[in-house]
Design a protein around this motif. Sequence first.
Motif: not given
Length: 249
Positions: A97-108, A170-176, A197-203, A234-237
Amino acid sequence: MSQENNEIIAGRNAVLEALRAERPLNKIVLQEGAHGGSLNEIIALAKERRIPIENAKQEKLDKLAVGVRHQGIVALGAPIAFASLDDVFQKAEEKSEPPFIILLDELQDPQNVGAIIRTADAAGVHGVLMPKRRACPLNSVVAKISAGAINYVPIVQIGNIAQTMDELKARGCWIVGADMDGECVYKSNVKGSIVLVVGAEGKGLGRLVKQKCDLIVSLPMHGGVNSLNASNAAAVLMYEIVRQRLMGK
């Protein structure tokens, strides 16, 4: 055995999933008089793996699992074994499968983090990336909210988020990135190798993180409240990405 050297896993489902995933556990603490439900299976698996079971009063479990509804059972496990980026890409390759990754941007918020990990497991995400600093610790609350999914989804601790994004590109991923200012996700192409990429609550997303995204997407809002919390969005996306992957086959 010191509590500080253990990760506290509280709740019947969380402990059961840790056992099923063969996560290293040092001990299980069972409330006196607790019975029924999944406890028989938990006890059988613990005995099979020779994990000590201690019977204790409710007060001890309340002290171990502060602020968590433990349902009469707590496990003391070794701290989570973090994966590497190579592990994540290898998992995708093994599934063809093509990579499917979640990146959490400072979720608290541990509730949000746990819920995102649970959905990530269900959606077939290959790995969840979290910064080492300014992020929610992977504690018993996260484990319980994830319903045990934390044992199945590779979790990667990263240093600099922006540098990690460059490596992923560089590994061929598209950042959304997920942000209210983005284009509607239902009109966007989110197929292929995707990092959501999912951002922090509030900001939301950090300024530099947002700039480094290849695409910014949003969800249409038709009510009086103009946003969802991080885990719901994040779930809907994630499932729109799943839908497009399935439609693309």
